[in-house]
Design a protein around this motif. Sequence first.
Motif, PDB file in Angstrom:
ATOM      1  N   LYS A  31       0.840  -1.183   0.000  1.00  0.00           N
ATOM      2  CA  LYS A  31       0.000   0.000   0.000  1.00  0.00           C
ATOM      3  C   LYS A  31       0.880   1.239   0.000  1.00  0.00           C
ATOM      4  O   LYS A  31       1.788   1.362   0.815  1.00  0.00           O
ATOM      5  N   GLU A  32       0.599   2.117  -0.940  1.00  0.00           N
ATOM      6  CA  GLU A  32       1.359   3.356  -1.073  1.00  0.00           C
ATOM      7  C   GLU A  32       0.406   4.467  -1.472  1.00  0.00           C
ATOM      8  O   GLU A  32      -0.263   4.366  -2.502  1.00  0.00           O
ATOM      9  N   ASN A  33       0.329   5.514  -0.664  1.00  0.00           N
ATOM     10  CA  ASN A  33      -0.557   6.652  -0.949  1.00  0.00           C
ATOM     11  C   ASN A  33      -1.996   6.209  -1.220  1.00  0.00           C
ATOM     12  O   ASN A  33      -2.605   6.582  -2.211  1.00  0.00           O
ATOM     13  N   ASN A  34      -2.534   5.386  -0.340  1.00  0.00           N
ATOM     14  CA  ASN A  34      -3.921   4.899  -0.410  1.00  0.00           C
ATOM     15  C   ASN A  34      -4.249   4.059  -1.645  1.00  0.00           C
ATOM     16  O   ASN A  34      -5.415   3.918  -2.014  1.00  0.00           O
ATOM     17  N   SER A  35      -3.242   3.513  -2.310  1.00  0.00           N
ATOM     18  CA  SER A  35      -3.503   2.579  -3.411  1.00  0.00           C
ATOM     19  C   SER A  35      -2.510   1.427  -3.313  1.00  0.00           C
ATOM     20  O   SER A  35      -1.467   1.548  -2.685  1.00  0.00           O
ATOM     21  N   TRP A  36      -2.865   0.318  -3.947  1.00  0.00           N
ATOM     22  CA  TRP A  36      -2.019  -0.866  -3.899  1.00  0.00           C
ATOM     23  C   TRP A  36      -1.140  -0.924  -5.139  1.00  0.00           C
ATOM     24  O   TRP A  36      -1.624  -0.795  -6.262  1.00  0.00           O
ATOM     25  N   ILE A  37       0.158  -1.128  -4.924  1.00  0.00           N
ATOM     26  CA  ILE A  37       1.157  -1.217  -5.986  1.00  0.00           C
ATOM     27  C   ILE A  37       1.665  -2.666  -6.022  1.00  0.00           C
ATOM     28  O   ILE A  37       2.078  -3.202  -4.998  1.00  0.00           O
ATOM     29  N   SER A  38       1.665  -3.278  -7.203  1.00  0.00           N
ATOM     30  CA  SER A  38       2.116  -4.672  -7.295  1.00  0.00           C
ATOM     31  C   SER A  38       3.629  -4.753  -7.100  1.00  0.00           C
ATOM     32  O   SER A  38       4.375  -3.898  -7.559  1.00  0.00           O
ATOM     33  N   ILE A  39       4.042  -5.805  -6.421  1.00  0.00           N
ATOM     34  CA  ILE A  39       5.462  -6.091  -6.204  1.00  0.00           C
ATOM     35  C   ILE A  39       5.927  -7.153  -7.198  1.00  0.00           C
ATOM     36  O   ILE A  39       7.084  -7.211  -7.561  1.00  0.00           O
ATOM     37  N   ILE A  40       4.983  -7.971  -7.639  1.00  0.00           N
ATOM     38  CA  ILE A  40       5.272  -9.044  -8.590  1.00  0.00           C
ATOM     39  C   ILE A  40       4.505  -8.775  -9.874  1.00  0.00           C
ATOM     40  O   ILE A  40       3.307  -8.513  -9.852  1.00  0.00           O
ATOM     41  N   ASP A  41       5.222  -8.843 -10.993  1.00  0.00           N
ATOM     42  CA  ASP A  41       4.580  -8.716 -12.295  1.00  0.00           C
ATOM     43  C   ASP A  41       5.066  -9.856 -13.179  1.00  0.00           C
ATOM     44  O   ASP A  41       6.167 -10.378 -12.992  1.00  0.00           O
ATOM     45  N   PHE A  42       4.240 -10.215 -14.133  1.00  0.00           N
ATOM     46  CA  PHE A  42       4.608 -11.212 -15.126  1.00  0.00           C
ATOM     47  C   PHE A  42       4.620 -10.517 -16.477  1.00  0.00           C
ATOM     48  O   PHE A  42       3.662  -9.835 -16.834  1.00  0.00           O
ATOM     49  N   ARG A  43       5.695 -10.696 -17.209  1.00  0.00           N
ATOM     50  CA  ARG A  43       5.817 -10.058 -18.522  1.00  0.00           C
ATOM     51  C   ARG A  43       4.839 -10.634 -19.531  1.00  0.00           C
ATOM     52  O   ARG A  43       4.390  -9.950 -20.417  1.00  0.00           O
ATOM     53  N   SER A  44       4.523 -11.902 -19.381  1.00  0.00           N
ATOM     54  CA  SER A  44       3.619 -12.568 -20.312  1.00  0.00           C
ATOM     55  C   SER A  44       2.286 -12.848 -19.620  1.00  0.00           C
ATOM     56  O   SER A  44       2.238 -13.571 -18.624  1.00  0.00           O
ATOM     57  N   GLN A  45       1.221 -12.282 -20.161  1.00  0.00           N
ATOM     58  CA  GLN A  45      -0.116 -12.525 -19.621  1.00  0.00           C
ATOM     59  C   GLN A  45      -0.481 -14.005 -19.738  1.00  0.00           C
ATOM     60  O   GLN A  45      -1.106 -14.580 -18.852  1.00  0.00           O
ATOM     61  N   LYS A  46      -0.032 -14.635 -20.815  1.00  0.00           N
ATOM     62  CA  LYS A  46      -0.298 -16.057 -21.048  1.00  0.00           C
ATOM     63  C   LYS A  46       0.335 -16.924 -19.943  1.00  0.00           C
ATOM     64  O   LYS A  46      -0.276 -17.863 -19.444  1.00  0.00           O
ATOM     65  N   TYR A  47       1.571 -16.599 -19.585  1.00  0.00           N
ATOM     66  CA  TYR A  47       2.291 -17.332 -18.533  1.00  0.00           C
ATOM     67  C   TYR A  47       1.588 -17.134 -17.189  1.00  0.00           C
ATOM     68  O   TYR A  47       1.362 -18.092 -16.452  1.00  0.00           O
ATOM     69  N   LYS A  48       1.211 -15.901 -16.888  1.00  0.00           N
ATOM     70  CA  LYS A  48       0.505 -15.604 -15.640  1.00  0.00           C
ATOM     71  C   LYS A  48      -0.813 -16.378 -15.582  1.00  0.00           C
ATOM     72  O   LYS A  48      -1.139 -16.973 -14.553  1.00  0.00           O
ATOM     73  N   GLU A  49      -1.544 -16.384 -16.673  1.00  0.00           N
ATOM     74  CA  GLU A  49      -2.819 -17.097 -16.722  1.00  0.00           C
ATOM     75  C   GLU A  49      -2.632 -18.602 -16.528  1.00  0.00           C
ATOM     76  O   GLU A  49      -3.450 -19.253 -15.877  1.00  0.00           O
ATOM     77  N   LYS A  50      -1.559 -19.144 -17.066  1.00  0.00           N
ATOM     78  CA  LYS A  50      -1.267 -20.581 -16.898  1.00  0.00           C
ATOM     79  C   LYS A  50      -1.052 -20.909 -15.416  1.00  0.00           C
ATOM     80  O   LYS A  50      -1.587 -21.891 -14.901  1.00  0.00           O
ATOM     81  N   ILE A  51      -0.285 -20.073 -14.738  1.00  0.00           N
ATOM     82  CA  ILE A  51      -0.027 -20.271 -13.309  1.00  0.00           C
ATOM     83  C   ILE A  51      -1.335 -20.152 -12.525  1.00  0.00           C
ATOM     84  O   ILE A  51      -1.642 -20.993 -11.672  1.00  0.00           O
ATOM     85  N   GLU A  52      -2.105 -19.125 -12.827  1.00  0.00           N
ATOM     86  CA  GLU A  52      -3.351 -18.885 -12.097  1.00  0.00           C
ATOM     87  C   GLU A  52      -4.390 -19.972 -12.373  1.00  0.00           C
ATOM     88  O   GLU A  52      -5.135 -20.357 -11.465  1.00  0.00           O
ATOM     89  N   ARG A  53      -4.434 -20.486 -13.592  1.00  0.00           N
ATOM     90  CA  ARG A  53      -5.339 -21.607 -13.894  1.00  0.00           C
ATOM     91  C   ARG A  53      -5.000 -22.815 -13.032  1.00  0.00           C
ATOM     92  O   ARG A  53      -5.884 -23.496 -12.516  1.00  0.00           O
ATOM     93  N   GLU A  54      -3.700 -23.075 -12.876  1.00  0.00           N
ATOM     94  CA  GLU A  54      -3.284 -24.219 -12.059  1.00  0.00           C
ATOM     95  C   GLU A  54      -3.663 -24.009 -10.590  1.00  0.00           C
ATOM     96  O   GLU A  54      -4.116 -24.932  -9.924  1.00  0.00           O
ATOM     97  N   LEU A  55      -3.498 -22.790 -10.095  1.00  0.00           N
ATOM     98  CA  LEU A  55      -3.897 -22.485  -8.712  1.00  0.00           C
ATOM     99  C   LEU A  55      -5.409 -22.658  -8.527  1.00  0.00           C
ATOM    100  O   LEU A  55      -5.854 -23.281  -7.555  1.00  0.00           O
ATOM    101  N   LEU A  56      -6.189 -22.128  -9.450  1.00  0.00           N
ATOM    102  CA  LEU A  56      -7.650 -22.228  -9.351  1.00  0.00           C
ATOM    103  C   LEU A  56      -8.125 -23.665  -9.503  1.00  0.00           C
ATOM    104  O   LEU A  56      -9.057 -24.097  -8.821  1.00  0.00           O
ATOM    105  N   SER A  57      -7.467 -24.420 -10.360  1.00  0.00           N
ATOM    106  CA  SER A  57      -7.798 -25.830 -10.525  1.00  0.00           C
ATOM    107  C   SER A  57      -7.547 -26.583  -9.222  1.00  0.00           C
ATOM    108  O   SER A  57      -8.367 -27.406  -8.800  1.00  0.00           O
ATOM    109  N   ARG A  58      -6.436 -26.299  -8.600  1.00  0.00           N
ATOM    110  CA  ARG A  58      -6.108 -26.936  -7.317  1.00  0.00           C
ATOM    111  C   ARG A  58      -7.151 -26.576  -6.267  1.00  0.00           C
ATOM    112  O   ARG A  58      -7.551 -27.407  -5.462  1.00  0.00           O
ATOM    113  N   TYR A  59      -7.600 -25.324  -6.278  1.00  0.00           N
ATOM    114  CA  TYR A  59      -8.622 -24.886  -5.320  1.00  0.00           C
ATOM    115  C   TYR A  59      -9.931 -25.638  -5.558  1.00  0.00           C
ATOM    116  O   TYR A  59     -10.570 -26.100  -4.618  1.00  0.00           O
ATOM    117  N   LYS A  60     -10.327 -25.781  -6.809  1.00  0.00           N
ATOM    118  CA  LYS A  60     -11.578 -26.474  -7.127  1.00  0.00           C
ATOM    119  C   LYS A  60     -11.515 -27.944  -6.703  1.00  0.00           C
ATOM    120  O   LYS A  60     -12.479 -28.487  -6.175  1.00  0.00           O
TER     121      LYS A  60
END
Length: 191
Positions: free
Chosen positions: A154-183
Amino acid sequence: MKNFLFFFFLPIFLLANQKNQELCITNIEKINDKYIITFNDAIVVKDIKVIKAKDKYEIYLPFYITDNGKKYQQVSILDKNLYKKILDAVIYDKVEKNYIRNNPKFRINKFYENEFSDSKIKVFASVIFGESLEIECKILQTKYGLLIIWPSKKENNSWISIIDFRSQKYKEKIERELLSRYKVHIIEFGK
């Protein structure tokens, strides 16, 4: 002859595969007293500090402090070689140019349900990249559905990301695996 070829090429394949797993520092940027480091042109970690104390350099990675003062590490280095690479990159401005250009392998490590059932945070998890860098994340239930939250500050009443992924496709692949595990977790434990 087939056995000979197999045993001849197996070590080469394993070495190449290990190199494929390895995280490389491909970009480094300094802003004030903090560094932004890019690994394999894929994962960007911000808010890294390197401090010289006496004759030794120490790396301080992003962490979160709760309202009651408890400290949680958001990023961890699991491998001494990566620790050394980060120090070399910062001290000598040394980034790697010759590496295999692909997204690092990853695996889900920590994965546990929030004990407070009425919380929007459903799961605390972590993902290990290249067997050497661990990044914490959370699965949240929002009015729009499930959402993966990566470390931020949190910085100046807004949230700033500390982690970014250069490829949206790569990020989505990771997140799909996390959501699949949750389901699967929901189905197994009926929650």
